[in-house]
Enzyme design. Sequence first.
Site, PDB file in Angstrom:
ATOM      1  N   SER A 145       0.802  -1.222   0.000  1.00  0.00           N
ATOM      2  CA  SER A 145       0.000   0.000   0.000  1.00  0.00           C
ATOM      3  C   SER A 145       0.836   1.274   0.000  1.00  0.00           C
ATOM      4  O   SER A 145       0.326   2.343  -0.326  1.00  0.00           O
ATOM      5  CB  SER A 145      -0.942   0.022   1.209  1.00  0.00           C
ATOM      6  OG  SER A 145      -0.205  -0.021   2.415  1.00  0.00           O
ATOM      7  N   ASP A 170      -4.177   7.963   7.585  1.00  0.00           N
ATOM      8  CA  ASP A 170      -4.973   7.021   8.377  1.00  0.00           C
ATOM      9  C   ASP A 170      -4.007   6.341   9.346  1.00  0.00           C
ATOM     10  O   ASP A 170      -2.848   6.733   9.446  1.00  0.00           O
ATOM     11  CB  ASP A 170      -5.767   6.036   7.490  1.00  0.00           C
ATOM     12  CG  ASP A 170      -4.886   5.082   6.677  1.00  0.00           C
ATOM     13  OD1 ASP A 170      -3.688   4.941   7.001  1.00  0.00           O
ATOM     14  OD2 ASP A 170      -5.394   4.468   5.720  1.00  0.00           O
ATOM     15  N   HIS A 215      -0.972   4.834   7.173  1.00  0.00           N
ATOM     16  CA  HIS A 215      -0.376   5.424   5.968  1.00  0.00           C
ATOM     17  C   HIS A 215      -0.108   6.921   6.114  1.00  0.00           C
ATOM     18  O   HIS A 215      -0.929   7.643   6.671  1.00  0.00           O
ATOM     19  CB  HIS A 215      -1.303   5.197   4.768  1.00  0.00           C
ATOM     20  CG  HIS A 215      -1.618   3.761   4.527  1.00  0.00           C
ATOM     21  ND1 HIS A 215      -2.807   3.181   4.934  1.00  0.00           N
ATOM     22  CD2 HIS A 215      -0.887   2.773   3.951  1.00  0.00           C
ATOM     23  CE1 HIS A 215      -2.791   1.891   4.607  1.00  0.00           C
ATOM     24  NE2 HIS A 215      -1.640   1.618   4.023  1.00  0.00           N
TER      25      HIS A 215
END
Length: 351
Positions: free
Chosen positions: A37, A326, A329
């Site tokens: 990610s 978040d 991240h």
Amino acid sequence: MGYMHVLCLFFTQIIYILMLVAETTAYVPAIIVFGDSSVDAGNNNVISTVLKSNFKPYGRDFEGGRPTGRFCNGRIPPDFISEAFGLKPAIPAYLDSQYSISDFATGVCFASAGTGYDNATSNVLNVIPLWKELEYYKDYQNKLRAYVGDEKANEIFSEALYLMSLGTNDFLENYYTFPTRRSQFTVRQYEDFLVGLARDFTTKLYHLGGRKISLTGVPPMGCLPLERTTNIMGQHDCTQEYNKVAVEFNGKLEGLVSELKRELPGLRMLFTNVYDDFYQIIRSPAAYGFQETGMACCATGTFEMSYLCNEYSVTCPDANKYVFWDAFHPTERTNQIISQQLIPILLAEFQ
């Protein structure tokens, strides 16, 4: 010869010259991305997994304010690196149907949020394993050869910059969460197991034509808001055990890069260490213009990510003041700062 015909020839030549200039100002012909990610541009949008980010407020600071599947409020490191290398400002996801081989010719992302070096890691949230990312790359190679011809395609494969960024999920999502790998390996043995997988992947990429490879290490993963939230005994400070593992693992990856450069003729490979810069931002946020480092921008900022960070969450008004978007991240601003530290090193090695 008519005036309009002369004018057409003139403009055709101008366009051709501009295309040549555009091509020569780029330092590499393409940027090709593998990983998790930290670099996924939206491949998870089209697979059956709960780990997605193709909805608001993700992407609210991206061009057009649209969620793309990037786990961020805006751009991620490969986007900044691509732009710095004279290519496009955002690298598209290979599985995104709105793009075609003409878009992918100068940059493409095969990364999948939630994946790792270990196949068992990708199984946790049913995401794309690393071996499958390589299969997509082979498919891409076939399409590019059909699009630009073998000679041009082979030149792109050998001159492209390959970015690899993964490893965090192997520890946090897999090793420290489920007992299977812990029953098979001590954490040091698991680090070695992952390094072996990284060696295998890189060697396969080399035999497929890759020559310029940047291998990114893991960040201070004990400082992610999610880990700080659960570190009750440590007064919600960074979990130093996880940070220590990150430093050890990065050292082993750096050693791997040195070995591979000796073993594989013509390989230009760089280990890019984001740990120190990231840790410095977390420990001295004000020096970089940040106000909040322990909590994320989205919702309570303690444990939310993916579907728990949604348009109904009360999200901070200015993400630029937050290190994290978040609970897992970084914000676009953090990505930009870290990328700006890496770009001169990458340009010096690969342009």
